[in-house]
Design a protein around this motif. Structure first.
Motif, short mmCIF file in Angstrom:
data_model
loop_
_atom_site.label_atom_id
_atom_site.label_comp_id
_atom_site.label_asym_id
_atom_site.label_seq_id
_atom_site.Cartn_x
_atom_site.Cartn_y
_atom_site.Cartn_z
N SER A 115 -47.67 15.55 114.16
CA SER A 115 -46.82 14.40 113.88
C SER A 115 -46.19 14.51 112.49
N VAL A 116 -46.95 14.97 111.52
CA VAL A 116 -46.41 15.11 110.17
C VAL A 116 -45.25 16.10 110.15
N LEU A 119 -42.12 14.70 111.89
CA LEU A 119 -41.39 13.71 111.09
C LEU A 119 -40.76 14.33 109.85
N ALA A 120 -41.46 15.30 109.24
CA ALA A 120 -40.96 15.86 107.98
C ALA A 120 -39.79 16.81 108.20
N VAL A 142 -39.58 11.58 96.84
CA VAL A 142 -40.63 12.17 97.67
C VAL A 142 -41.58 13.00 96.82
N VAL A 178 -51.11 10.67 108.47
CA VAL A 178 -49.68 11.00 108.59
C VAL A 178 -48.91 10.51 107.36
N ALA A 179 -49.16 9.28 106.96
CA ALA A 179 -48.43 8.70 105.84
C ALA A 179 -48.70 9.45 104.53
N SER A 181 -49.70 12.54 104.16
CA SER A 181 -49.33 13.95 104.21
C SER A 181 -47.83 14.17 104.21
N LEU A 182 -47.04 13.14 104.46
CA LEU A 182 -45.59 13.32 104.57
C LEU A 182 -44.92 13.78 103.27
N THR A 185 -45.28 17.56 102.78
CA THR A 185 -44.65 18.34 103.85
C THR A 185 -43.13 18.28 103.75
N VAL A 186 -42.58 17.11 103.46
CA VAL A 186 -41.12 17.02 103.29
C VAL A 186 -40.66 17.87 102.12
N ASN A 234 -51.42 21.51 106.55
CA ASN A 234 -51.85 20.14 106.87
C ASN A 234 -53.13 20.14 107.68
#
Length: 309
Positions: A115-116, A119-120, A142, A178-179, A181-182, A185-186, A234
């Motif tokens: 999921s990360v 989204l990223a 970020v 998820v929140a 780790s974003l 990752t971004v 991750n």
């Protein structure tokens, strides 16, 4: 009178002069830097200590508590003599709940890591390729999120999750993973998407491809090295996470491996079940260690590509 040029007859092999031996290049002695020698020694010392700890962990997971303390670096013997070499692992897996915790951790970490990255990847693509106004500011924002220790937001997170009934819940822990780790990752994927050539994107635009189709059909396959690197990093980080699981999980049925190990540590000290405790630590450590050893070259190459460009 016209002059006639006489071409000399070719010499025989015996009359030809011997070829000159190639000149040896003078070897320039490189000056050995004391700082380099010291750094190399420190790295090898650190590696040796870690290998020694890993050896102790592996052999101790097959020993009785008496052998662990009296013969820390010798090979295990007692459980092999009685015909139960995997006794410690069986105890940790069945009695200490590591079996259910292992399955929970695999599902939770896999879902959160995928999921990360899902989204990223589009967020990094938008910030680097579509010329969005204020993209640099958003990227810096970020990056600032990476510098905020998650320990400082545990109390507000717990209050917020308790208000919506997501404490002691795997869904709530999944959302937190998820929140948190974003940002990393971004920021990591922006380097990969920024390094991709512009010509392919321009050719896709000339062919009438939309930005979404360009991203899905062209950019994602080109950035698969960065996506895989982000996914592995991750997964490794979330697999080893313990503090958030301790704070947000209280039911044994929802325990992750880190949470189960923390609980088992308190029980093992009273029961003198140190062999099972070391076996539990081995169950936590070995999967990610094996994954990193198999994919270490790909991870390092991916990080180097993203940083170099």
């Amino acid at each position: 009178m016209s002059t006639v040029e006489v071409t000399p007859a070719p010499r025989s092999a015996a009359e030809r002069p011997a070829p000159r031996p190639p000149r040896r290049r003078s070897r320039v002695r490189r000056r050995v830097s004391p700082l380099r020698v010291l750094g190399t020694a420190v790295v090898w010392l650190f590696t040796a200590v870690n290998l020694l700890v890993l050896y102790w962990l592996l052999v101790s997971s097959f020993k009785t508590p008496v052998e662990i303390f009296t013969q820390p670096f010798q090979l295990p013997r007692q459980w092999f003599v009685v015909g139960q070499p995997l006794r410690n692992f069986a105890y940790a897996w069945n009695q200490a709940g590591f079996g259910s915790a292992f399955l929970t951790t695999v599902l939770l970490v896999a879902a959160a890591a995928v999921s990360v990255v899902a989204l990223a990847a589009p967020a990094a693509y938008v910030l680097t390729r579509l010329g969005v106004r204020g993209a640099n500011v958003l990227t810096n924002f970020v990056a600032v999120g990476m510098g905020v220790p998650f320990q400082t937001v545990i109390v507000p997170l717990f209050v917020a999750m308790a208000a919506v009934g997501l404490t002691d819940n795997l869904l709530g822990l999944y959302l937190i993973y998820v929140a948190l780790s974003l940002p990393f990752t971004v920021f990591l994927l922006t380097g990969f998407f920024r390094s991709l050539p512009d010509e392919l994107e321009e050719a896709a635009a000339l062919d009438g491809a939309s930005p979404l189709r360009t991203f899905a059909s062209i950019m994602l396959p080109l950035a698969r090295g960065g996506l895989l690197t982000a996914l592995i990093l991750n997964a490794v980080g979330l697999w080893n996470e313990t503090l958030l699981a301790i704070v947000f999980l209280h039911d044994n049925a929802n325990f992750t491996l880190g949470r189960a190990l923390f609980t088992f540590y308190g029980a093992a000290s009273y029961q003198s079940e140190y062999g099972g405790l070391v076996a539990g630590i081995t169950i936590v450590v070995l999967p990610m260690l094996a994954l990193y050893l198999v994919l270490a070259r790909r991870i390092i190459a991916g990080l180097t590509l993203g940083a170099g460009k």
